[in-house]
Design an enzyme around this catalytic site. Structure first.
Site, PDB file in Angstrom:
ATOM      1  N   ASP A   1       0.901  -1.140   0.049  1.00 52.24           N
ATOM      2  CA  ASP A   1       0.030  -0.037  -0.063  1.00 52.24           C
ATOM      3  C   ASP A   1       1.066   1.224  -0.011  1.00 52.24           C
ATOM      4  O   ASP A   1       1.965   1.186   0.656  1.00 52.24           O
ATOM      5  CB  ASP A   1      -0.752  -0.026   1.176  1.00 52.24           C
ATOM      6  CG  ASP A   1      -2.249   1.086   1.096  1.00 52.24           C
ATOM      7  OD1 ASP A   1      -3.279   0.572   0.981  1.00 52.24           O
ATOM      8  OD2 ASP A   1      -1.784   2.321   1.219  1.00 52.24           O
ATOM      9  N   ILE A   2       0.438   2.131  -0.865  1.00 47.20           N
ATOM     10  CA  ILE A   2       1.278   3.364  -0.883  1.00 47.20           C
ATOM     11  C   ILE A   2       1.289   4.221   0.396  1.00 47.20           C
ATOM     12  O   ILE A   2       2.262   5.062   0.579  1.00 47.20           O
ATOM     13  CB  ILE A   2       0.714   4.600  -2.091  1.00 47.20           C
ATOM     14  CG1 ILE A   2       1.778   5.186  -2.616  1.00 47.20           C
ATOM     15  CG2 ILE A   2      -0.529   5.180  -1.858  1.00 47.20           C
ATOM     16  CD1 ILE A   2       1.847   5.747  -4.054  1.00 47.20           C
TER      17      ILE A   2
ATOM     18  N   ASN B   1     -12.809  -3.686   2.830  1.00 42.32           N
ATOM     19  CA  ASN B   1     -13.425  -2.280   2.546  1.00 42.32           C
ATOM     20  C   ASN B   1     -14.503  -2.394   1.860  1.00 42.32           C
ATOM     21  O   ASN B   1     -14.025  -2.626   0.569  1.00 42.32           O
ATOM     22  CB  ASN B   1     -12.669  -0.851   2.709  1.00 42.32           C
ATOM     23  CG  ASN B   1     -11.690  -0.836   4.050  1.00 42.32           C
ATOM     24  OD1 ASN B   1     -12.099  -1.255   5.015  1.00 42.32           O
ATOM     25  ND2 ASN B   1     -10.599  -0.126   3.632  1.00 42.32           N
TER      26      ASN B   1
ATOM     27  N   GLY C   1     -15.799   2.360   3.651  1.00 41.25           N
ATOM     28  CA  GLY C   1     -14.640   3.154   3.712  1.00 41.25           C
ATOM     29  C   GLY C   1     -13.707   2.777   2.278  1.00 41.25           C
ATOM     30  O   GLY C   1     -12.352   3.009   2.156  1.00 41.25           O
ATOM     31  N   GLN C   2     -14.453   2.062   1.276  1.00 37.52           N
ATOM     32  CA  GLN C   2     -13.767   1.745  -0.033  1.00 37.52           C
ATOM     33  C   GLN C   2     -13.474   3.017  -0.717  1.00 37.52           C
ATOM     34  O   GLN C   2     -14.588   3.880  -1.086  1.00 37.52           O
ATOM     35  CB  GLN C   2     -14.550   0.789  -0.898  1.00 37.52           C
ATOM     36  CG  GLN C   2     -13.856   0.141  -1.960  1.00 37.52           C
ATOM     37  CD  GLN C   2     -14.666  -0.788  -2.756  1.00 37.52           C
ATOM     38  OE1 GLN C   2     -15.864  -1.236  -2.152  1.00 37.52           O
ATOM     39  NE2 GLN C   2     -14.107  -1.473  -3.569  1.00 37.52           N
TER      40      GLN C   2
ATOM     41  N   HIS D   1     -10.073  -5.622  -3.497  1.00 40.58           N
ATOM     42  CA  HIS D   1      -8.923  -5.497  -2.811  1.00 40.58           C
ATOM     43  C   HIS D   1      -8.874  -6.181  -1.404  1.00 40.58           C
ATOM     44  O   HIS D   1      -9.933  -5.636  -0.888  1.00 40.58           O
ATOM     45  CB  HIS D   1      -8.108  -4.456  -3.133  1.00 40.58           C
ATOM     46  CG  HIS D   1      -8.662  -3.240  -2.602  1.00 40.58           C
ATOM     47  ND1 HIS D   1      -9.357  -2.521  -3.380  1.00 40.58           N
ATOM     48  CD2 HIS D   1      -8.408  -2.757  -1.345  1.00 40.58           C
ATOM     49  CE1 HIS D   1      -9.753  -1.463  -2.638  1.00 40.58           C
ATOM     50  NE2 HIS D   1      -9.358  -1.573  -1.419  1.00 40.58           N
TER      51      HIS D   1
HETATM   52  P1  AMP Z   1      -9.795   1.161   0.103  1.00 42.35           P
HETATM   53  O1  AMP Z   1      -9.808   2.408   0.834  1.00 42.35           O
HETATM   54  O2  AMP Z   1     -10.033  -0.352   0.863  1.00 42.35           O
HETATM   55  O3  AMP Z   1     -10.348   1.124  -1.100  1.00 42.35           O
HETATM   56  O4  AMP Z   1      -8.186   1.079  -0.247  1.00 42.35           O
HETATM   57  C1  AMP Z   1      -7.663   1.610  -1.198  1.00 42.35           C
HETATM   58  C2  AMP Z   1      -6.035   1.666  -0.685  1.00 42.35           C
HETATM   59  O5  AMP Z   1      -5.279   1.784  -1.949  1.00 42.35           O
HETATM   60  C3  AMP Z   1      -5.669   2.668   0.405  1.00 42.35           C
HETATM   61  O6  AMP Z   1      -5.051   1.991   1.503  1.00 42.35           O
HETATM   62  C4  AMP Z   1      -4.632   3.399  -0.514  1.00 42.35           C
HETATM   63  O7  AMP Z   1      -3.497   3.786   0.347  1.00 42.35           O
HETATM   64  C5  AMP Z   1      -4.129   2.495  -1.526  1.00 42.35           C
HETATM   65  N1  AMP Z   1      -3.583   2.768  -2.818  1.00 42.35           N
HETATM   66  C6  AMP Z   1      -4.230   4.089  -3.487  1.00 42.35           C
HETATM   67  N2  AMP Z   1      -3.212   4.397  -4.574  1.00 42.35           N
HETATM   68  C7  AMP Z   1      -2.297   3.527  -4.494  1.00 42.35           C
HETATM   69  C8  AMP Z   1      -1.106   3.206  -5.316  1.00 42.35           C
HETATM   70  N3  AMP Z   1      -0.845   4.029  -6.578  1.00 42.35           N
HETATM   71  N4  AMP Z   1      -0.231   2.022  -4.945  1.00 42.35           N
HETATM   72  C9  AMP Z   1      -0.604   1.401  -3.822  1.00 42.35           C
HETATM   73  N5  AMP Z   1      -1.653   1.490  -2.960  1.00 42.35           N
HETATM   74  C10 AMP Z   1      -2.596   2.511  -3.397  1.00 42.35           C
END
Ligand code: AMP
Ligand code: ZN
Length: 114
Positions: free
Chosen positions: A30-31, A87, A93-94, A100
Site C-alpha cells: 500500500d502506498i 472495505n 470506507g472503500q 482488494h
Molecule cells: P480502500 O480504502 O479499501 O479502497 O483502499 C485503497 C487503498 O489503496 C488505500 O489504502 C490506499 O492507500 C491504496 N492506494 C491508493 N493508490 C495506491 C497506489 N498507487 N499504490 C498502492 N496503493 C495505493
C-alpha cells in the site's frame, strides 16, 4: 477498465512495489501504509468489490484468500498474526473500486475499527 487505478497497476502503467504475482493475482504494498506490513491483494481481472462477486467468482475469491496467506508468509506474519480487511462501499470506507484485500500486520490491531 481503462480508468481504474488498480487495473493500471496490473498493466504496469503505474509503478508499485510488487510482493507476489501469478496469472490471476497481484499483491503490492500500500502506498500509504497503516501498519509495518500493509499489502494489497487484488485479482488481475477487474471486479469492483466483493459485493459484485457471484457464484461464478467462488474460485477467484478462494484464490484471493490463499494469496493473502501466501503474502502473510512472505512478510513473516504467520507467527505474530495479521488482519485481512475488505472495505466495501461507502460506509465500509472503500476508495478504490477494484476488489482488494488489505493484509496488515507487524503491530497489534485494535478492535473495533474506527
Ligand atoms: P480502500 O480504502 O479499501 O479502497 O483502499 C485503497 C487503498 O489503496 C488505500 O489504502 C490506499 O492507500 C491504496 N492506494 C491508493 N493508490 C495506491 C497506489 N498507487 N499504490 C498502492 N496503493 C495505493
Ligand atoms: Zn480495475
Amino acid at each position: 477498465m481503462s480508468d481504474c487505478l488498480f487495473c493500471k497497476i496490473v498493466e504496469k502503467k503505474i509503478p508499485a512495489k510488487i510482493v507476489h504475482e501469478d496469472d490471476r493475482m497481484l499483491a503490492f504494498d500500500d502506498i500509504h501504509p497503516q501498519a509495518p506490513v500493509h499489502t494489497l491483494v487484488i485479482p488481475k481481472r477487474h471486479v469492483a468489490s466483493i459485493q459484485d462477486c457471484g457464484a461464478e467468482d467462488r474460485d477467484l475469491l478462494g484464490g484471493l484468500l490463499q494469496t493473502c496467506t501466501k503474502v502473510a508468509k512472505l512478510k513473516g506474519l504467520t507467527e505474530s498474526g495479521y488482519r485481512l480487511v475488505a472495505n466495501t462501499g461507502a460506509d465500509g470506507g472503500q476508495t478504490v473500486f477494484h476488489l482488494h484485500l488489505h493484509v496488515m500486520g507487524g503491530r497489534h490491531m485494535g478492535w473495533p475499527p474506527g
